[in-house]
Design a protein around this motif. Structure first.
Motif, PDB file in Angstrom:
ATOM      1  N   ASP A 195       0.483  -1.114  -0.056  1.00 51.60           N
ATOM      2  CA  ASP A 195       0.012  -0.306   0.135  1.00 51.60           C
ATOM      3  C   ASP A 195       0.735   1.774   0.283  1.00 51.60           C
ATOM      4  OD1 ASP A 195      -2.418  -1.623  -0.208  1.00 51.60           O
ATOM      5  OD2 ASP A 195      -2.914  -0.763   1.855  1.00 51.60           O
ATOM      6  N   PHE A 196       2.271   1.504  -0.305  1.00 50.61           N
ATOM      7  CA  PHE A 196       3.502   2.730   0.036  1.00 50.61           C
ATOM      8  C   PHE A 196       3.744   3.104   1.306  1.00 50.61           C
ATOM      9  CE2 PHE A 196       1.795   0.602  -4.027  1.00 50.61           C
ATOM     10  CZ  PHE A 196       3.269   0.317  -4.517  1.00 50.61           C
ATOM     11  N   CYS A 197       2.678   2.545   2.102  1.00 53.54           N
ATOM     12  CA  CYS A 197       2.422   3.477   3.284  1.00 53.54           C
ATOM     13  C   CYS A 197       3.302   4.233   4.045  1.00 53.54           C
ATOM     14  CB  CYS A 197       1.413   3.149   4.573  1.00 53.54           C
ATOM     15  SG  CYS A 197       2.538   1.788   5.753  1.00 53.54           S
ATOM     16  N   CYS A 209       5.789   2.574   6.673  1.00 55.99           N
ATOM     17  CA  CYS A 209       5.815   2.350   8.117  1.00 55.99           C
ATOM     18  C   CYS A 209       7.155   2.120   7.635  1.00 55.99           C
ATOM     19  CB  CYS A 209       4.718   1.286   8.564  1.00 55.99           C
ATOM     20  SG  CYS A 209       3.296   1.729   9.606  1.00 55.99           S
ATOM     21  N   ILE A 225       9.889  -6.030   8.277  1.00 53.29           N
ATOM     22  CA  ILE A 225       8.454  -6.597   8.121  1.00 53.29           C
ATOM     23  C   ILE A 225       7.588  -6.277   9.875  1.00 53.29           C
ATOM     24  CG2 ILE A 225       8.584  -9.618   9.124  1.00 53.29           C
ATOM     25  CD1 ILE A 225      11.430  -9.781   7.590  1.00 53.29           C
ATOM     26  N   TRP A 226       8.410  -6.140  11.248  1.00 54.16           N
ATOM     27  CA  TRP A 226       7.315  -6.527  12.082  1.00 54.16           C
ATOM     28  C   TRP A 226       6.657  -5.175  11.771  1.00 54.16           C
ATOM     29  CZ3 TRP A 226      12.277  -6.343  15.627  1.00 54.16           C
ATOM     30  CH2 TRP A 226      12.822  -8.577  15.087  1.00 54.16           C
ATOM     31  N   ALA A 227       6.846  -3.983  11.478  1.00 57.67           N
ATOM     32  CA  ALA A 227       5.645  -2.881  11.089  1.00 57.67           C
ATOM     33  C   ALA A 227       4.881  -2.839   9.942  1.00 57.67           C
ATOM     34  CB  ALA A 227       6.995  -1.529  11.712  1.00 57.67           C
ATOM     35  N   CYS A 228       5.547  -3.807   9.086  1.00 60.40           N
ATOM     36  CA  CYS A 228       4.291  -3.633   7.608  1.00 60.40           C
ATOM     37  C   CYS A 228       3.242  -3.989   8.649  1.00 60.40           C
ATOM     38  CB  CYS A 228       4.501  -4.792   7.004  1.00 60.40           C
ATOM     39  SG  CYS A 228       3.770  -4.221   5.763  1.00 60.40           S
ATOM     40  N   PRO A 229       1.702  -3.404   7.985  1.00 60.77           N
ATOM     41  CA  PRO A 229       0.435  -3.757   8.469  1.00 60.77           C
ATOM     42  C   PRO A 229      -0.197  -4.756   7.555  1.00 60.77           C
ATOM     43  CG  PRO A 229       1.227  -1.478   8.057  1.00 60.77           C
ATOM     44  CD  PRO A 229       1.855  -1.766   7.484  1.00 60.77           C
ATOM     45  N   ILE A 230      -0.102  -5.038   7.160  1.00 59.69           N
ATOM     46  CA  ILE A 230      -0.326  -5.679   6.181  1.00 59.69           C
ATOM     47  C   ILE A 230       0.555  -6.746   5.969  1.00 59.69           C
ATOM     48  CG2 ILE A 230      -2.011  -3.904   5.221  1.00 59.69           C
ATOM     49  CD1 ILE A 230      -0.170  -3.215   2.278  1.00 59.69           C
ATOM     50  N   GLU A 231       1.422  -7.334   6.190  1.00 63.07           N
ATOM     51  CA  GLU A 231       2.095  -8.271   6.116  1.00 63.07           C
ATOM     52  C   GLU A 231       2.916  -8.046   4.821  1.00 63.07           C
ATOM     53  OE1 GLU A 231       0.683 -11.969   7.978  1.00 63.07           O
ATOM     54  OE2 GLU A 231       0.000 -10.769   8.602  1.00 63.07           O
TER      55      GLU A 231
END
Lengths: 393, 78
Positions: free
Chosen positions: B24-26, B28, B59-65
């Motif tokens: 999603d290019f957020c 994080c 990896i831990w911060a990614c909201p959508i895996e």
């Protein structure tokens, strides 16, 4: 692109609320300002829960129904066991925004003040002379440009890299990053269009909260944030799917997107030689609530004003005053919010349930946020003093 | 030996990968990356291999895996 073929007094990277307010305040000092935005549109995509207090809006823009989706007069907190406690506020205490239009309007105001704005420009480096920032390197539609400026304001968001290139350590501890997932959901039943709903606890959103912020009848901005620590085990998206399934199985999803909120203290350094950081990039978010629209505009306004003054007076050493000004106006409260966050961040579900029960016993007209925190932190006397400082209970 | 050298010695290769078509290019991951090892444009994202230390914070911060260790890697989260 002729806008990119000249030099400027101030270049702002990022056209979110911090960037466009910075640009406006700088331009009002009579200096040449250029804003560069990497996305195609100012205002889109929206990665935000969109709630803000009226007080934080009116300082920077006159409220207008074209970007106000809801006018808020009530908070409701939902405990892990499903019990809830509500708190009445003054009419129109806050808003749920239509950020897409709100950000665009802030862009227009900057433009009307004389700032130039260009979207689709990807800033990929700084022009440096030693440690001194002298402009930006940027890509626009396949062509690389070097644009000189006296001051660069990095308002490039949670994903900020501009500050790093100037030697400022801007990355955030993953435990302080609230990883979020947010949707605009329709067909929601039993939602009061003037109430902000906050769901707390390990099922809804551990080390964060699940929000339902109305944007009209039966429609809301729904989302949650969890810390990177939680993210090691489960993602924000999986929590959101569960919550929607449980609470609003019939919801239709009109938009969806991931996002991140740096729930941390403002960086130790938010200025350098020829550069200022503003908004999420400077970590100017309220560390307790994750609210960043108002504080971003505040940070942007100070950065813009100081950058404009520094250029106008020909004295770039004025940039060094930026952090002190920020701390005086807003940052000192963030120190307190950060301590309160420590107090509530790791609360167990039973504690949330107990706080809710205690609050329910307080008559409705006497429930305040101050009381809520006093109740929540009753066993941490040091924090009660801090609560008193911000909420004057 | 710094973190990157340690990982390289242990695994012989960089292992983080982002699935750009699901992203999603957020930002994080960029925000938590201590090494400035992620490049994020409007709708493009990639790891800057020479900076990445495999620290896995992204990896831990990614909201959508959508960030993971790639097939060659032995490490696995979630």
């Amino acid at each position: 692109m002729n806008l990119l073929d000249k030099s400027y007094d101030v270049i702002v990277v990022g056209a979110g609320p911090a960037g466009t307010v910075a640009a406006r305040f700088a331009a009002e000092q009579g200096v040449d300002v250029l804003v560069l935005e990497k996305d195609r549109d100012v205002g889109y995509p929206v990665r935000c829960a969109e709630a803000i207090s009226k007080r934080n809006v009116v300082k920077f823009i006159e409220p207008n129904d074209k970007w106000i989706a809801a006018k808020i007069n009530r908070f409701e907190f939902v405990a892990p066991n499903g019990n809830s406690v509500s708190m009445d506020l003054e009419d129109e205490s806050g808003y749920v925004l239509e950020r897409r239009i709100f950000d665009y309007e802030l862009g227009l105001l900057a433009s009307q003040a004389g700032a130039k704005i260009l979207t689709r420009v990807y800033v990929n480096g700084l022009i440096l002379e030693g440690n001194k920032v002298c402009g930006v390197k940027a890509e626009y539609r396949g062509k690389q440009y070097e644009i000189k400026s006296k001051v660069v304001i990095a308002a490039d968001g949670v994903e900020s890299r501009v500050g790093r290139w100037a030697g400022i350590k801007t990355h955030i501890d993953f435990r302080e990053m609230e990883s979020c997932f947010q949707v605009t959901a329709g067909n929601l039943e039993n939602i009061d269009p003037k109430t902000l709903y906050f769901y707390l606890g390990s099922n809804y959103a551990p080390n964060g909260y699940f929000w339902v912020f109305p944007k009209g009848k039966n429609i809301a901005n729904v989302g949650l944030g969890v810390s990177g620590d939680t993210g090691k085990k489960r993602s924000a998206l999986s929590f959101l799917n569960d919550n929607l399934q449980k609470l609003y199985p019939a919801a239709s999803i009109l938009t969806q997107i991931a996002g991140g909120v740096p729930c941390a203290l403002t960086l130790e350094r938010i200025s350098g030689d020829g550069i200022l950081l503003a908004g999420d990039a400077a970590r100017q978010v309220n560390p307790l609530t994750g609210g960043g629209i108002g504080s971003g505009m505040e940070g942007g306004s100070i950065a813009g004003r100081i950058a404009g003054e520094a250029v106008r007076k020909g004295d770039l050493s004025l940039l060094e005053n930026y952090r002190d000004e920020w701390m005086k106006i807003r940052g000192k409260n963030h120190l307190i919010f950060d301590k309160l966050k420590d107090g509530v961040f790791n609360m167990r579900d039973e504690q949330f349930n107990a706080i809710c029960e205690k609050m329910q016993k307080i008559p409705k007209n006497k429930r305040t946020l101050g009381k809520l925190f006093m109740t929540a932190l009753a066993k941490q006397p040091k924090l009660l003093v801090e609560v008193a400082k911000v909420y004057m209970v | 030996m710094n973190a990157k050298e340690y990982r390289m010695a242990k695994t012989g290769k960089l292992m983080i990968e982002i699935l750009p078509d699901k992203c999603d290019f957020c930002g994080c991951c960029v925000g938590v990356c201590p090494e400035d090892a992620i490049e994020l444009k409007e709708a493009e994202i990639f790891i800057i291999d020479e900076n990445c230390t495999n620290c896995s914070k992204c990896i831990w911060a990614c909201p959508i895996e959508v960030i993971r260790f790639n097939k060659e890697g032995v490490l696995k989260t979630r």
